[in-house]
Motif scaffolding. Sequence first.
Motif, PDB file in Angstrom:
ATOM      1  N   LEU A 115      -3.297  -2.307   6.264  1.00 44.22           N
ATOM      2  CA  LEU A 115      -2.979  -1.920   7.637  1.00 44.22           C
ATOM      3  C   LEU A 115      -1.669  -1.153   7.667  1.00 44.22           C
ATOM      4  O   LEU A 115      -0.688  -1.548   7.027  1.00 44.22           O
ATOM      5  N   SER A 116      -1.643  -0.044   8.414  1.00 40.40           N
ATOM      6  CA  SER A 116      -0.417   0.706   8.676  1.00 40.40           C
ATOM      7  C   SER A 116      -0.110   0.611  10.161  1.00 40.40           C
ATOM      8  O   SER A 116      -0.995   0.845  10.994  1.00 40.40           O
ATOM      9  N   VAL A 117       1.117   0.277  10.494  1.00 39.25           N
ATOM     10  CA  VAL A 117       1.568   0.241  11.883  1.00 39.25           C
ATOM     11  C   VAL A 117       2.517   1.415  12.069  1.00 39.25           C
ATOM     12  O   VAL A 117       3.586   1.472  11.442  1.00 39.25           O
ATOM     13  N   LEU A 118       2.123   2.370  12.922  1.00 37.66           N
ATOM     14  CA  LEU A 118       2.844   3.628  13.103  1.00 37.66           C
ATOM     15  C   LEU A 118       3.473   3.645  14.486  1.00 37.66           C
ATOM     16  O   LEU A 118       2.804   3.968  15.484  1.00 37.66           O
ATOM     17  N   PRO A 119       4.757   3.296  14.602  1.00 37.30           N
ATOM     18  CA  PRO A 119       5.392   3.235  15.911  1.00 37.30           C
ATOM     19  C   PRO A 119       5.504   4.613  16.551  1.00 37.30           C
ATOM     20  O   PRO A 119       5.504   5.643  15.867  1.00 37.30           O
ATOM     21  N   HIS A 120       5.612   4.620  17.866  1.00 36.55           N
ATOM     22  CA  HIS A 120       5.834   5.874  18.585  1.00 36.55           C
ATOM     23  C   HIS A 120       7.206   6.427  18.217  1.00 36.55           C
ATOM     24  O   HIS A 120       8.052   5.728  17.639  1.00 36.55           O
TER      25      HIS A 120
ATOM     26  N   GLY B 181      10.812   7.295  17.830  1.00 32.57           N
ATOM     27  CA  GLY B 181      11.987   6.531  18.222  1.00 32.57           C
ATOM     28  C   GLY B 181      11.773   5.035  18.168  1.00 32.57           C
ATOM     29  O   GLY B 181      12.688   4.267  18.491  1.00 32.57           O
ATOM     30  N   GLY B 182      10.582   4.601  17.768  1.00 35.20           N
ATOM     31  CA  GLY B 182      10.300   3.176  17.681  1.00 35.20           C
ATOM     32  C   GLY B 182      10.795   2.584  16.378  1.00 35.20           C
ATOM     33  O   GLY B 182      11.563   3.198  15.631  1.00 35.20           O
ATOM     34  N   SER B 183      10.362   1.378  16.084  1.00 32.14           N
ATOM     35  CA  SER B 183      10.763   0.692  14.863  1.00 32.14           C
ATOM     36  C   SER B 183      10.158   1.377  13.644  1.00 32.14           C
ATOM     37  O   SER B 183       9.286   2.232  13.774  1.00 32.14           O
ATOM     38  N   PRO B 184      10.602   1.008  12.425  1.00 27.86           N
ATOM     39  CA  PRO B 184      10.073   1.677  11.223  1.00 27.86           C
ATOM     40  C   PRO B 184       8.581   1.430  11.021  1.00 27.86           C
ATOM     41  O   PRO B 184       8.010   0.455  11.523  1.00 27.86           O
ATOM     42  N   VAL B 185       7.974   2.328  10.251  1.00 21.12           N
ATOM     43  CA  VAL B 185       6.570   2.162   9.861  1.00 21.12           C
ATOM     44  C   VAL B 185       6.428   0.896   9.025  1.00 21.12           C
ATOM     45  O   VAL B 185       7.268   0.597   8.168  1.00 21.12           O
TER      46      VAL B 185
ATOM     47  N   PRO C  33       0.830  -1.206   0.000  1.00 20.61           N
ATOM     48  CA  PRO C  33       0.000   0.000   0.000  1.00 20.61           C
ATOM     49  C   PRO C  33       0.867   1.260   0.000  1.00 20.61           C
ATOM     50  O   PRO C  33       1.998   1.239   0.467  1.00 20.61           O
ATOM     51  N   LEU C  34       0.306   2.348  -0.528  1.00 20.34           N
ATOM     52  CA  LEU C  34       1.018   3.614  -0.611  1.00 20.34           C
ATOM     53  C   LEU C  34       0.662   4.578   0.525  1.00 20.34           C
ATOM     54  O   LEU C  34       1.320   5.601   0.685  1.00 20.34           O
ATOM     55  N   VAL C  35      -0.362   4.269   1.286  1.00 22.72           N
ATOM     56  CA  VAL C  35      -0.859   5.241   2.257  1.00 22.72           C
ATOM     57  C   VAL C  35      -0.137   5.271   3.605  1.00 22.72           C
ATOM     58  O   VAL C  35      -0.314   6.230   4.355  1.00 22.72           O
ATOM     59  N   PRO C  36       0.684   4.266   4.000  1.00 23.24           N
ATOM     60  CA  PRO C  36       1.284   4.329   5.341  1.00 23.24           C
ATOM     61  C   PRO C  36       2.095   5.584   5.621  1.00 23.24           C
ATOM     62  O   PRO C  36       2.055   6.110   6.745  1.00 23.24           O
ATOM     63  N   ALA C  37       2.848   6.095   4.642  1.00 25.00           N
ATOM     64  CA  ALA C  37       3.622   7.321   4.888  1.00 25.00           C
ATOM     65  C   ALA C  37       2.694   8.488   5.191  1.00 25.00           C
ATOM     66  O   ALA C  37       2.977   9.315   6.070  1.00 25.00           O
TER      67      ALA C  37
ATOM     68  N   PRO D 244      10.161   2.215   1.600  1.00 28.14           N
ATOM     69  CA  PRO D 244      10.678   0.927   1.182  1.00 28.14           C
ATOM     70  C   PRO D 244      10.396  -0.208   2.172  1.00 28.14           C
ATOM     71  O   PRO D 244      10.229  -1.351   1.766  1.00 28.14           O
ATOM     72  N   GLY D 245      10.331   0.121   3.464  1.00 32.18           N
ATOM     73  CA  GLY D 245      10.012  -0.899   4.454  1.00 32.18           C
ATOM     74  C   GLY D 245       8.601  -1.416   4.356  1.00 32.18           C
ATOM     75  O   GLY D 245       8.275  -2.475   4.886  1.00 32.18           O
ATOM     76  N   VAL D 246       7.745  -0.649   3.674  1.00 39.32           N
ATOM     77  CA  VAL D 246       6.347  -1.056   3.479  1.00 39.32           C
ATOM     78  C   VAL D 246       6.183  -1.809   2.169  1.00 39.32           C
ATOM     79  O   VAL D 246       5.640  -2.906   2.118  1.00 39.32           O
ATOM     80  N   THR D 247       6.675  -1.198   1.099  1.00 40.82           N
ATOM     81  CA  THR D 247       6.422  -1.763  -0.229  1.00 40.82           C
ATOM     82  C   THR D 247       7.519  -2.722  -0.692  1.00 40.82           C
ATOM     83  O   THR D 247       7.370  -3.364  -1.725  1.00 40.82           O
TER      84      THR D 247
END
Length: 364
Positions: free
Chosen positions: A182-187, A189-193, A154-158, A361-364
């Motif tokens: 689904l997008s996972v948005l860390p707090h 300083g957390g891990s990448p999106v 998906p293109l929408v997580p950013a 890149p971590g998403v797609t």
Amino acid sequence: MQNYTIGLMSGTSLDGADGVLVDFSDPQLKVVATATELFSNSFRAELLALNTPAHNELHRAALAGNQLAAVYAQVVHTLVTQAAAQGIAPAQIQAVGAHGQTVRHQPQRTSQDAAGAGYTLQLNNPALLAELTGLDVVADFRSRDVAAGGQGAPLVPAFHQRVFGRADATVTVLNLGGIANLSVLPHQGGSPVLGFDCGPGNALMDAWCQQHTGQPFDAGGAWAASGQPIAALLASLLHEPYFSQPIPKSTGRDLFSPAWLAEKLAPFAAARAEDIQNTLTEFTASACATGVKSYGNESKELIVCGGGAFNHHLLQRLQARLPFLRVSTSDLHGLPPLQVEATAFAWLARQMLARQAGNLPGVT
């Protein structure tokens, strides 16, 4: 200086085209105009038919792209008219972001040479849209990412991170269109999106509802709520190998098609239609909840957008499967559910104009 961009979206639900005019002049973006044009039943049927090989499909696809551009142009005209009433001139609109209508999505590489690259295909005619509106058009958002070996979706997580991300907590965002992502948005300083397609969103539920009630969707999930889940059918649906694939991954109607559903339903010919609708709803809830548990189990909130945000029964089933977090809809966070994706493509168009990345890149 004010920066206005139009975003257009027609998703896998095939119900119509949504458009927004977005003001990006302040850090807190603002939607200043909205418009929707519904697809005719015949156009919707043609788009659905073009998801599978058919006679004379190149010619039909070109005509469908022209028709989609005409629908998009009407949405843009409505937005420009609303903008003029607010003192916003067309010259102040930087561009139109037009995603098009996905009819094939095959990002997997088949060989290591250039001919074996994956592809993604969206019906559209950006040149015609530019001609009809007199505005610059940004389109074909996915192909470059696929050409580079990515999923293109998906293109929408950013964009979700830009709008819904929090410094103090991990948040997940679930877009319930025809396909659910689904997008996972860390707090901070957390891990990448992270982001990926969970599987079907509304597509199979809508198709079954249309077939048996004549309605394009199950309003509020009331029909599904009148039925009971069929455990054996649910298990069969969830047995699809896609769900065990690691991320990054994406899917669409290429896999979760009416033919796929018909094959799964064949052993349950005697089942009540409302029980199948209930099971299809449970199927979407289960696939989405599994995605959250697998990759977003630190999340405190699941923000739901897209047409599925209005399916109250589906939201209840998501909450039941995810008792450790709060399920809410995006309007509680500043952006109504039916505006999120169109706004995302306005933002993606703006990113292109600024020569900034739109995908992760971590998403797609």
